[in-house]
Design a protein around this motif. Sequence first.
Motif, PDB file in Angstrom:
ATOM      1  N   GLY A 182       0.821  -1.210   0.000  1.00 31.77           N
ATOM      2  CA  GLY A 182       0.000   0.000   0.000  1.00 31.77           C
ATOM      3  C   GLY A 182       0.850   1.253   0.000  1.00 31.77           C
ATOM      4  O   GLY A 182       0.539   2.240  -0.676  1.00 31.77           O
ATOM      5  N   ALA A 183       1.960   1.229   0.756  1.00 32.49           N
ATOM      6  CA  ALA A 183       2.870   2.380   0.818  1.00 32.49           C
ATOM      7  C   ALA A 183       3.543   2.621  -0.539  1.00 32.49           C
ATOM      8  O   ALA A 183       3.676   3.767  -0.982  1.00 32.49           O
ATOM      9  CB  ALA A 183       3.918   2.162   1.900  1.00 32.49           C
ATOM     10  N   ILE A 184       3.968   1.532  -1.203  1.00 26.28           N
ATOM     11  CA  ILE A 184       4.600   1.676  -2.522  1.00 26.28           C
ATOM     12  C   ILE A 184       3.600   2.250  -3.520  1.00 26.28           C
ATOM     13  O   ILE A 184       3.905   3.181  -4.281  1.00 26.28           O
ATOM     14  CB  ILE A 184       5.124   0.315  -3.016  1.00 26.28           C
ATOM     15  N   GLY A 185       2.373   1.707  -3.511  1.00 26.55           N
ATOM     16  CA  GLY A 185       1.344   2.199  -4.426  1.00 26.55           C
ATOM     17  C   GLY A 185       0.955   3.637  -4.126  1.00 26.55           C
ATOM     18  O   GLY A 185       0.743   4.438  -5.047  1.00 26.55           O
ATOM     19  N   PHE A 186       0.862   3.976  -2.839  1.00 24.93           N
ATOM     20  CA  PHE A 186       0.511   5.342  -2.459  1.00 24.93           C
ATOM     21  C   PHE A 186       1.576   6.327  -2.945  1.00 24.93           C
ATOM     22  O   PHE A 186       1.249   7.415  -3.448  1.00 24.93           O
ATOM     23  CB  PHE A 186       0.365   5.436  -0.941  1.00 24.93           C
ATOM     24  N   LEU A 187       2.840   5.954  -2.801  1.00 26.79           N
ATOM     25  CA  LEU A 187       3.927   6.820  -3.263  1.00 26.79           C
ATOM     26  C   LEU A 187       3.851   7.025  -4.767  1.00 26.79           C
ATOM     27  O   LEU A 187       4.053   8.142  -5.269  1.00 26.79           O
ATOM     28  CB  LEU A 187       5.272   6.207  -2.874  1.00 26.79           C
ATOM     29  N   ASP A 188       3.535   5.967  -5.496  1.00 25.76           N
ATOM     30  CA  ASP A 188       3.391   6.071  -6.942  1.00 25.76           C
ATOM     31  C   ASP A 188       2.245   7.016  -7.314  1.00 25.76           C
ATOM     32  O   ASP A 188       2.397   7.890  -8.172  1.00 25.76           O
ATOM     33  CB  ASP A 188       3.148   4.676  -7.531  1.00 25.76           C
ATOM     34  N   ASP A 189       1.102   6.841  -6.668  1.00 23.84           N
ATOM     35  CA  ASP A 189      -0.052   7.707  -6.940  1.00 23.84           C
ATOM     36  C   ASP A 189       0.227   9.148  -6.539  1.00 23.84           C
ATOM     37  O   ASP A 189      -0.198  10.098  -7.216  1.00 23.84           O
ATOM     38  CB  ASP A 189      -1.284   7.197  -6.192  1.00 23.84           C
ATOM     39  N   TYR A 190       0.945   9.317  -5.434  1.00 21.95           N
ATOM     40  CA  TYR A 190       1.264  10.669  -4.958  1.00 21.95           C
ATOM     41  C   TYR A 190       2.127  11.416  -5.979  1.00 21.95           C
ATOM     42  O   TYR A 190       1.884  12.591  -6.282  1.00 21.95           O
ATOM     43  CB  TYR A 190       1.989  10.576  -3.617  1.00 21.95           C
ATOM     44  N   ILE A 191       3.129  10.725  -6.510  1.00 20.81           N
ATOM     45  CA  ILE A 191       4.009  11.356  -7.505  1.00 20.81           C
ATOM     46  C   ILE A 191       3.229  11.702  -8.764  1.00 20.81           C
ATOM     47  O   ILE A 191       3.399  12.785  -9.355  1.00 20.81           O
ATOM     48  CB  ILE A 191       5.190  10.421  -7.839  1.00 20.81           C
ATOM     49  N   LYS A 192       2.342  10.816  -9.192  1.00 20.51           N
ATOM     50  CA  LYS A 192       1.536  11.074 -10.392  1.00 20.51           C
ATOM     51  C   LYS A 192       0.615  12.260 -10.200  1.00 20.51           C
ATOM     52  O   LYS A 192       0.446  13.091 -11.104  1.00 20.51           O
ATOM     53  CB  LYS A 192       0.697   9.833 -10.735  1.00 20.51           C
TER      54      LYS A 192
END
Length: 410
Positions: A111-121
């Motif tokens: 979830g943290a990895i995915g959240f970081l990806d979405d945050y950058i996008k």
Amino acid sequence: MLYYLFAYLEQHFDFPGEQLYQFLSFRASLAILFSLLISTIFGKRIIKYLLRKQVGERVRELGLEGQAEKAGTPTMGGLIIILATLIPVLLFAKLDNIYVVLLIVATLWMGAIGFLDDYIKTFKQNKEGLQGKFKVIGQVGLGIIIGATMYLHPDITVRSSVLSETKSEQTTLAQEGQPQIEEVKSTTTTIPFVKDNEFDYSSLISWINPSYKKYAWLIFIPIVIFIVTAVSNGANLTDGIDGLAAGSSAIIVLTLGIFAWVSGNVIFSEYLDVMNIPRSGEMTIFITAFAGALVGFLWYNTYPAQVFMGDTGSLTIGGVIAVLAIATRKELLIPLLCGIFLIENLSVVLQVAWFKYTKKKTGVGRRIFLMSPLHHHYQKKGIHESKIVVRFWVVGIFLAILTIVTLKIR
């Protein structure tokens, strides 16, 4: 938490109804009800919050029908799935169970990895998001944690055969000098459709020299890493149209729930002649909560979607499914059970490989599909995405039933 509270009340007070919490089925029922309520009721509030923060999807122009209308739809909806899963788990599961701990770690990690990806996008206005190599590093890291824990933790065992049903029978065996059944550490897994279908990963190295069996982790951990990476990427690729990833994953998770419950139950594992895995039944609490969260998320994610799960959700889903399959010793069933993920992955790999090959040979790159992943191919053919999703669900249900049938067909 409530499990320990009611256990305390049972031990010290004559509190009515406290024994219900000892039953796995009761706690699993509460978990799925709570997750459905959280995802549907509080999901709306999370969506409104994401809208206020302008966490909208930036849609790439792919020439697909209805694509433009999706722009601005809030993403990071995977937060709904994560919260609706973890809250019931924390309330109703035994938190000292190693399988539950591993699933919580997988949920938070991916979830943290995915959240970081979405945050950058979203907030950094970078369409590429988190670089692929960092995603892979995260997936490998989780694979190492899961693999090492499965290999080393003393509570992760299998029973060499099924225990006697009653304590009196066990006592009789001991008095007669017969060997009692014991839990053993093992890297054994299940091979579908094969009689005497247990396979030990250590045999891949011990055939060279029996003493090499102690180095089985050199085989086991890389296999776990591969499974975690492959399944999480498969779930990520499947998340392309409204309701596809959440619905397909709910089918897969419920199927794994059946395996977890059967494997953890002495009587049913003996009856079906499947590997008995002590303490694995507790995963049923997590599974029902996770399935409830996915179904509740569909309330807002079916066409036309009010929210997208983003990588926050898709990577989490893939990571959890991989851990569930590994923990229930059914990872070799993943190509069948997760057939939707597999075909989505393969469609991308084949498309890219064929394009590069033909471009190198002829100077003009050619494609196998109109677009990959596969669901976009059908969109290009003019099939409405709702029909594509339902048909993929039907295929997923068929694969799930076939997977369950492997319990007896050998």
